[in-house]
Design a protein around this motif. Structure first.
Motif, PDB file in Angstrom:
ATOM      1  N   LYS A 162       0.834  -1.201   0.000  1.00  0.00           N
ATOM      2  CA  LYS A 162       0.000   0.000   0.000  1.00  0.00           C
ATOM      3  C   LYS A 162       0.866   1.247   0.000  1.00  0.00           C
ATOM      4  O   LYS A 162       0.585   2.217  -0.716  1.00  0.00           O
ATOM      5  CB  LYS A 162      -0.917  -0.017   1.228  1.00  0.00           C
ATOM      6  CG  LYS A 162      -1.852   1.169   1.341  1.00  0.00           C
ATOM      7  CD  LYS A 162      -2.747   1.019   2.566  1.00  0.00           C
ATOM      8  CE  LYS A 162      -3.699   2.210   2.698  1.00  0.00           C
ATOM      9  NZ  LYS A 162      -4.585   2.052   3.885  1.00  0.00           N
ATOM     10  N   GLU A 163       1.938   1.231   0.780  1.00  0.00           N
ATOM     11  CA  GLU A 163       2.817   2.387   0.868  1.00  0.00           C
ATOM     12  C   GLU A 163       3.517   2.647  -0.466  1.00  0.00           C
ATOM     13  O   GLU A 163       3.683   3.804  -0.882  1.00  0.00           O
ATOM     14  CB  GLU A 163       3.847   2.179   1.982  1.00  0.00           C
ATOM     15  CG  GLU A 163       3.281   2.208   3.394  1.00  0.00           C
ATOM     16  CD  GLU A 163       2.446   0.959   3.721  1.00  0.00           C
ATOM     17  OE1 GLU A 163       2.658  -0.100   3.074  1.00  0.00           O
ATOM     18  OE2 GLU A 163       1.568   1.055   4.605  1.00  0.00           O
ATOM     19  N   GLU A 164       3.936   1.578  -1.140  1.00  0.00           N
ATOM     20  CA  GLU A 164       4.595   1.738  -2.438  1.00  0.00           C
ATOM     21  C   GLU A 164       3.630   2.278  -3.485  1.00  0.00           C
ATOM     22  O   GLU A 164       4.006   3.119  -4.325  1.00  0.00           O
ATOM     23  CB  GLU A 164       5.173   0.398  -2.888  1.00  0.00           C
ATOM     24  CG  GLU A 164       6.386  -0.052  -2.087  1.00  0.00           C
ATOM     25  CD  GLU A 164       6.792  -1.472  -2.399  1.00  0.00           C
ATOM     26  OE1 GLU A 164       8.001  -1.763  -2.345  1.00  0.00           O
ATOM     27  OE2 GLU A 164       5.894  -2.312  -2.686  1.00  0.00           O
ATOM     28  N   MET A 165       2.383   1.814  -3.441  1.00  0.00           N
ATOM     29  CA  MET A 165       1.386   2.329  -4.376  1.00  0.00           C
ATOM     30  C   MET A 165       1.139   3.822  -4.147  1.00  0.00           C
ATOM     31  O   MET A 165       1.060   4.605  -5.094  1.00  0.00           O
ATOM     32  CB  MET A 165       0.080   1.553  -4.224  1.00  0.00           C
ATOM     33  CG  MET A 165       0.136   0.095  -4.645  1.00  0.00           C
ATOM     34  SD  MET A 165       0.156  -0.159  -6.433  1.00  0.00           S
ATOM     35  CE  MET A 165      -1.521   0.275  -6.886  1.00  0.00           C
ATOM     36  N   LEU A 166       1.045   4.209  -2.883  1.00  0.00           N
ATOM     37  CA  LEU A 166       0.835   5.627  -2.570  1.00  0.00           C
ATOM     38  C   LEU A 166       2.018   6.478  -3.013  1.00  0.00           C
ATOM     39  O   LEU A 166       1.849   7.606  -3.488  1.00  0.00           O
ATOM     40  CB  LEU A 166       0.589   5.794  -1.069  1.00  0.00           C
ATOM     41  CG  LEU A 166      -0.781   5.322  -0.567  1.00  0.00           C
ATOM     42  CD1 LEU A 166      -0.808   5.288   0.959  1.00  0.00           C
ATOM     43  CD2 LEU A 166      -1.890   6.227  -1.096  1.00  0.00           C
ATOM     44  N   GLU A 167       3.204   5.925  -2.876  1.00  0.00           N
ATOM     45  CA  GLU A 167       4.395   6.652  -3.331  1.00  0.00           C
ATOM     46  C   GLU A 167       4.356   6.843  -4.843  1.00  0.00           C
ATOM     47  O   GLU A 167       4.680   7.927  -5.355  1.00  0.00           O
ATOM     48  CB  GLU A 167       5.652   5.877  -2.938  1.00  0.00           C
ATOM     49  CG  GLU A 167       6.946   6.565  -3.357  1.00  0.00           C
ATOM     50  CD  GLU A 167       8.182   5.765  -2.968  1.00  0.00           C
ATOM     51  OE1 GLU A 167       9.227   5.946  -3.632  1.00  0.00           O
ATOM     52  OE2 GLU A 167       8.102   4.948  -2.021  1.00  0.00           O
ATOM     53  N   MET A 168       3.924   5.806  -5.572  1.00  0.00           N
ATOM     54  CA  MET A 168       3.817   5.942  -7.023  1.00  0.00           C
ATOM     55  C   MET A 168       2.781   6.994  -7.405  1.00  0.00           C
ATOM     56  O   MET A 168       2.998   7.791  -8.323  1.00  0.00           O
ATOM     57  CB  MET A 168       3.464   4.594  -7.655  1.00  0.00           C
ATOM     58  CG  MET A 168       4.666   3.712  -7.914  1.00  0.00           C
ATOM     59  SD  MET A 168       4.338   2.402  -9.128  1.00  0.00           S
ATOM     60  CE  MET A 168       3.362   1.277  -8.142  1.00  0.00           C
ATOM     61  N   VAL A 169       1.654   6.994  -6.706  1.00  0.00           N
ATOM     62  CA  VAL A 169       0.620   7.986  -6.997  1.00  0.00           C
ATOM     63  C   VAL A 169       1.150   9.391  -6.762  1.00  0.00           C
ATOM     64  O   VAL A 169       0.911  10.310  -7.558  1.00  0.00           O
ATOM     65  CB  VAL A 169      -0.640   7.730  -6.146  1.00  0.00           C
ATOM     66  CG1 VAL A 169      -1.604   8.904  -6.235  1.00  0.00           C
ATOM     67  CG2 VAL A 169      -1.339   6.459  -6.603  1.00  0.00           C
ATOM     68  N   ASP A 170       1.885   9.567  -5.686  1.00  0.00           N
ATOM     69  CA  ASP A 170       2.466  10.875  -5.392  1.00  0.00           C
ATOM     70  C   ASP A 170       3.395  11.330  -6.518  1.00  0.00           C
ATOM     71  O   ASP A 170       3.348  12.489  -6.960  1.00  0.00           O
ATOM     72  CB  ASP A 170       3.214  10.818  -4.064  1.00  0.00           C
ATOM     73  CG  ASP A 170       3.807  12.169  -3.690  1.00  0.00           C
ATOM     74  OD1 ASP A 170       3.026  13.137  -3.528  1.00  0.00           O
ATOM     75  OD2 ASP A 170       5.043  12.273  -3.566  1.00  0.00           O
ATOM     76  N   GLU A 171       4.225  10.417  -7.016  1.00  0.00           N
ATOM     77  CA  GLU A 171       5.142  10.765  -8.099  1.00  0.00           C
ATOM     78  C   GLU A 171       4.383  10.972  -9.410  1.00  0.00           C
ATOM     79  O   GLU A 171       4.736  11.850 -10.216  1.00  0.00           O
ATOM     80  CB  GLU A 171       6.205   9.685  -8.255  1.00  0.00           C
ATOM     81  CG  GLU A 171       7.147   9.584  -7.052  1.00  0.00           C
ATOM     82  CD  GLU A 171       8.237   8.561  -7.248  1.00  0.00           C
ATOM     83  OE1 GLU A 171       8.861   8.554  -8.327  1.00  0.00           O
ATOM     84  OE2 GLU A 171       8.453   7.745  -6.336  1.00  0.00           O
ATOM     85  N   LEU A 172       3.346  10.194  -9.635  1.00  0.00           N
ATOM     86  CA  LEU A 172       2.549  10.348 -10.849  1.00  0.00           C
ATOM     87  C   LEU A 172       1.756  11.646 -10.869  1.00  0.00           C
ATOM     88  O   LEU A 172       1.333  12.105 -11.927  1.00  0.00           O
ATOM     89  CB  LEU A 172       1.579   9.171 -10.999  1.00  0.00           C
ATOM     90  CG  LEU A 172       2.184   7.836 -11.427  1.00  0.00           C
ATOM     91  CD1 LEU A 172       1.169   6.713 -11.222  1.00  0.00           C
ATOM     92  CD2 LEU A 172       2.651   7.870 -12.872  1.00  0.00           C
ATOM     93  N   SER A 173       1.566  12.245  -9.704  1.00  0.00           N
ATOM     94  CA  SER A 173       0.834  13.517  -9.657  1.00  0.00           C
ATOM     95  C   SER A 173       1.545  14.601 -10.459  1.00  0.00           C
ATOM     96  O   SER A 173       0.933  15.595 -10.855  1.00  0.00           O
ATOM     97  CB  SER A 173       0.635  13.971  -8.203  1.00  0.00           C
ATOM     98  OG  SER A 173       1.867  14.341  -7.615  1.00  0.00           O
ATOM     99  N   THR A 186      -3.053  -4.800  -5.408  1.00  0.00           N
ATOM    100  CA  THR A 186      -3.374  -6.197  -5.065  1.00  0.00           C
ATOM    101  C   THR A 186      -3.111  -6.521  -3.602  1.00  0.00           C
ATOM    102  O   THR A 186      -3.129  -7.695  -3.223  1.00  0.00           O
ATOM    103  CB  THR A 186      -2.539  -7.160  -5.925  1.00  0.00           C
ATOM    104  OG1 THR A 186      -1.136  -6.895  -5.708  1.00  0.00           O
ATOM    105  CG2 THR A 186      -2.852  -6.999  -7.404  1.00  0.00           C
ATOM    106  N   HIS A 187      -2.883  -5.502  -2.766  1.00  0.00           N
ATOM    107  CA  HIS A 187      -2.465  -5.825  -1.392  1.00  0.00           C
ATOM    108  C   HIS A 187      -3.627  -6.320  -0.523  1.00  0.00           C
ATOM    109  O   HIS A 187      -3.404  -6.895   0.536  1.00  0.00           O
ATOM    110  CB  HIS A 187      -1.777  -4.617  -0.740  1.00  0.00           C
ATOM    111  CG  HIS A 187      -2.705  -3.589  -0.175  1.00  0.00           C
ATOM    112  ND1 HIS A 187      -3.144  -2.505  -0.898  1.00  0.00           N
ATOM    113  CD2 HIS A 187      -3.273  -3.485   1.056  1.00  0.00           C
ATOM    114  CE1 HIS A 187      -3.931  -1.769  -0.140  1.00  0.00           C
ATOM    115  NE2 HIS A 187      -4.041  -2.331   1.034  1.00  0.00           N
ATOM    116  N   LYS A 188      -4.873  -6.136  -0.980  1.00  0.00           N
ATOM    117  CA  LYS A 188      -6.037  -6.586  -0.230  1.00  0.00           C
ATOM    118  C   LYS A 188      -6.487  -7.933  -0.796  1.00  0.00           C
ATOM    119  O   LYS A 188      -6.793  -8.053  -1.986  1.00  0.00           O
ATOM    120  CB  LYS A 188      -7.157  -5.545  -0.335  1.00  0.00           C
ATOM    121  CG  LYS A 188      -8.224  -5.670   0.737  1.00  0.00           C
ATOM    122  CD  LYS A 188      -9.121  -4.429   0.708  1.00  0.00           C
ATOM    123  CE  LYS A 188     -10.142  -4.469   1.824  1.00  0.00           C
ATOM    124  NZ  LYS A 188     -11.000  -3.272   1.846  1.00  0.00           N
TER     125      LYS A 188
END
Length: 282
Positions: A162-173, A186-188
């Protein structure tokens, strides 16, 4: 009578295989949106699971189409790009956006170039970097995790925390003016999800999940993106649009799962009558 909104989608025509324009045109039209097309290429089939397919690049046709539309005064409320045939097309596509999009128009970019850790046939990092420049003029950018990794020059892996996905979203912003929809969380357990970044007014990040369907088919990204675009165009919020598109795609997979021969696409046609029920309930 209210004016019907018009959208242009720019992507390939795969003559067989339920993807790209043959998915976008019926799905977006089903939302009541007038849908025009510019084919970036014509393929006999899509490139996944088929061999010896034919490809005709249509780069040279793009400036003539634009010139004609300028003479006719044709404009669009939104432009949605998908599979782009070559690096050379990006400049023409930007010209089309700058010339034919209404002043308050919306740009959707689905950076359709990779999946499962690999580029589609014929694409490379130079293509991804050029795609990144197109994303930056988009109001909505809809990558999967593989495409996100190529845009960000990050290594891909099958599962991200989840943390890695959020980091990617932050960079994709940094690759969009307004919104990021990152697919492939897929973490859930037993769920397939996405992260929706809404940069309008009060920025927010939300996780959206659907039940995971144990069936692999080509074209689910195109089905999702088309349903998302249609939902936004009829006034849904980014999060609601993601929920509608995710549910629509899940139901299309459910219609396909009992047919082991049908791996080249999903039977989205059977779910089109359910669109207005989804719009009313989500």
């Amino acid at each position: 009578m209210s004016e019907t909104k018009k959208i242009l989608t720019i992507q390939d025509i795969s003559c067989y295989g339920q993807c790209s324009i043959t998915v976008a045109l019926p799905i977006i039209s089903a939302f009541g949106i007038e849908t025009a097309v510019i084919p970036s290429a014509v393929l006999s089939t899509h490139t996944s699971g088929f061999t010896d397919y034919t490809v005709r690049d249509l780069t040279d046709d793009l400036p003539g189409i634009l010139e004609h539309w300028e003479k006719e005064g044709i404009y669009f409320d939104a432009i949605y790009t998908g599979f782009i045939g070559s690096i050379e097309q990006f400049g023409y596509i930007k010209d089309i956006i700058n010339s034919r999009l209404k002043p308050d128009g919306i740009v959707f970019v689905d950076p359709a170039m990779a999946d499962n850790g690999e580029f589609y046939n014929g694409f490379d990092q130079d293509f991804a970097d050029t795609m990144g420049e197109l994303c930056k003029i988009g109001d909505y950018v809809l990558p999967n995790t593989t495409e996100a990794c190529y845009l960000l020059h990050k290594p891909w892996k099958e599962e991200f925390s989840k943390e890695e996905m959020l980091e990617m979203v932050d960079e994709l912003s940094n690759f969009t003016k307004r919104h990021v929809i990152l697919k492939g969380d897929t973490h859930k357990q037993d769920k397939l999800g996405m992260i929706v970044l809404d940069k309008d007014e009060t920025p927010s990040i939300e996780f959206v999940y659907n039940d995971k369907i144990d069936h692999v088919s080509h074209g689910t990204g195109d089905v999702f993106a088309s349903a998302f675009v249609g939902s936004i165009m009829v006034g849904k919020s980014p999060t609601s649009a993601a929920k509608i598109a995710g549910e629509f795609t899940k139901r299309a997979l459910e219609e396909t799962i009992d047919d082991p021969e049908h791996t080249y696409g999903v039977k989205f046609e059977k779910v089109i009558p359910e669109i207005y029920g989804l719009l009313d309930s989500i």
